[in-house]
Design an enzyme around this catalytic site. Structure first.
Site: not given
Ligand code: LLP
Length: 416
Positions: A238, A277-278, A314, A344-345, A372
């Site tokens: 997160g 992730g991000r 996004r 087309c949106e 993402y």
């Molecule tokens: N762990 C779980 C259980 C998750 O659901 C997620 C992300 C992560 C870890 C990794 O989170 P991060 O470190 O990447 O924040 N599509 C959205 C973000 C959706 C995140 C979903 N879960 C966007 O583009 O902002």
């Protein structure tokens, strides 16, 4: 990584963007191997130890080359589907370094994961726990699980990515979690490893992370009162990134703070996993796109480019802001415009009300597209997915080839 302007061109890790466009076409994704290694190492060097591990959340970007780089740096993997499972197995990840999250694990997904012998299922409901148990009994295996709790913490992020609030579908609420822990603790075919949570994504302050650890400490005390002892705390991911001069803590500060909070709360004896992730891939990737048309004849000015919401959803989905710049260092920002794609949106915009100097045929570079973007891409409007390029040691490598038009309907069957 900053993009370097030179000779009427821009460079990422020494490679000319004009050259990339000429060789691979646009739109295309570009990733910096250097930055990927830098980001993962930054958190891994601070956080990883015998008891603390950094996992990568595959959904952020599941390209095999990206996974392989992270595997070689020592990452574990947080997955949410059979597809992600087979991806990480394909690159040679050891099953013990895989954890499985997500609210809707199917029977097939649970069976396959048990057969591989993954490290842990992060269980999100009582019924999932019962399903895992009955499959484990049938297969004569013991399923390792953590219970994902929903600690009801507001991470201060966009509503759509704030998962740790009680009204979302994620995790088990504090008032119901004890039943799940007791069940998991009692069943012979389940090994209760620990507790898991993930409060949200693009979190820009360290406070919600601290709050969550404090809340877990209380839960562990409650568990002890019920004679339940766990060894693992999975604190999800997160951590946010800088999209638009937002003041986000660095991976290093994040790691240091988490270590400190773990120690302050006397939780050092527990195994810890973080699932980022991000913050690992987000600012490692870009989309290079060309201007198709400039449309000045309506209420607004539109710069119409060849990338669209099918490549980067996004902005449409969350109103997200991504930096978009011409690749030449052109300081006159002479058009106030929306930068839009060909789909087309009305929501097919990449940037709204931007000041930009652009002409037909110019190349623009969109930042923060490592996470993402490609992993959320679609074929809407029957648009093929673009090439993905990784720059490594001053060379361009294709890590995903552009889809061919035939690929678009290769699964389809015309019935007579
Ligand atoms: N762990 C779980 C259980 C998750 O659901 C997620 C992300 C992560 C870890 C990794 O989170 P991060 O470190 O990447 O924040 N599509 C959205 C973000 C959706 C995140 C979903 N879960 C966007 O583009 O902002």
């Amino acid at each position: 990584m900053t993009i370097e302007y030179k000779n009427n061109d821009s460079f990422i890790d020494g490679i000319s963007l004009k050259k990339i466009a000429a060789e691979f076409g646009t739109p295309c994704f570009i990733y910096s191997h250097n930055d990927l290694v830098k980001n993962f190492s930054e958190i891994n060097n601070v956080f990883a130890s015998e008891k603390r591990k950094v996992f990568y959340s595959v959904k952020a970007n599941s390209n095999l080359s990206i996974l392989k780089v992270l595997l070689e740096l020592g990452a574990g993997f947080d997955i949410v589907s059979l597809g992600e499972l087979e991806r990480v197995i394909n690159i040679g990840a050891q099953p013990e370094k895989i954890i499985y999250s997500g609210v809707g694990k199917s029977e097939e997904e649970i069976i396959r994961s048990l057969e591989y012998g993954i490290h842990c299922f992060n269980v999100e409901s009582f019924s999932e726990l019962e399903r895992i148990n009955s499959i484990a009994v049938k297969l004569n295996k013991v399923a390792p699980v953590s219970i994902r709790v929903n600690p009801n913490i507001d991470p201060g992020s966009h509503e759509f990515i704030s998962t740790g609030i009680e009204t979302t579908k994620f995790g088990i609420n504090l008032k119901n979690m004890m039943d799940a822990f007791i069940y998991a603790n009692n069943e012979k075919s389940i090994e209760l490893l620990g507790i898991d949570y993930h409060i949200g994504s693009q979190i820009e302050s360290l406070d919600p992370f601290k709050e969550a650890i404090i809340s877990v400490k209380k839960i562990i005390d409650q568990l002890k009162k019920n004679n339940i002892y766990i060894k693992l705390i999975d604190m999800g991911g997160g951590l946010g990134i800088n999209y638009q001069n937002n003041d986000v803590p660095s991976l290093k500060d994040f790691g240091k703070t988490i270590n400190q909070v773990i120690n302050d709360n006397e939780l050092s004896d527990y195994d810890f996993i973080i699932e980022l992730g991000r913050s690992i891939v987000g600012n490692v990737g870009y989309i290079l796109t060309s201007v198709e048309y400039i449309k000045k004849d309506s209420e607004k000015n539109f710069v119409i480019v060849d990338a669209g919401m099918d490549n980067l959803i996004r902005p449409a989905l969350y109103g997200a802001w991504h930096e978009i710049k011409p690749i030449t260092d052109n300081k006159d920002q002479n058009i106030l415009c929306d930068i839009v794609g060909p789909v087309c949106e009305c929501t097919d915009f990449l940037g709204k009300d931007r000041r930009l100097s652009a002409q037909q045929g110019d190349l623009l570079i969109i930042s923060s597209c490592g996470a993402y973007a490609s992993s959320m891409a679609s074929n809407y409007n029957s648009r093929p997915k673009p090439s993905e390029i990784m720059i490594k040691n001053g060379e361009m490598h294709i890590i995903s080839r552009k889809e061919k038009i035939n690929d678009l309907f290769s699964r389809e069957i015309i019935i007579s």
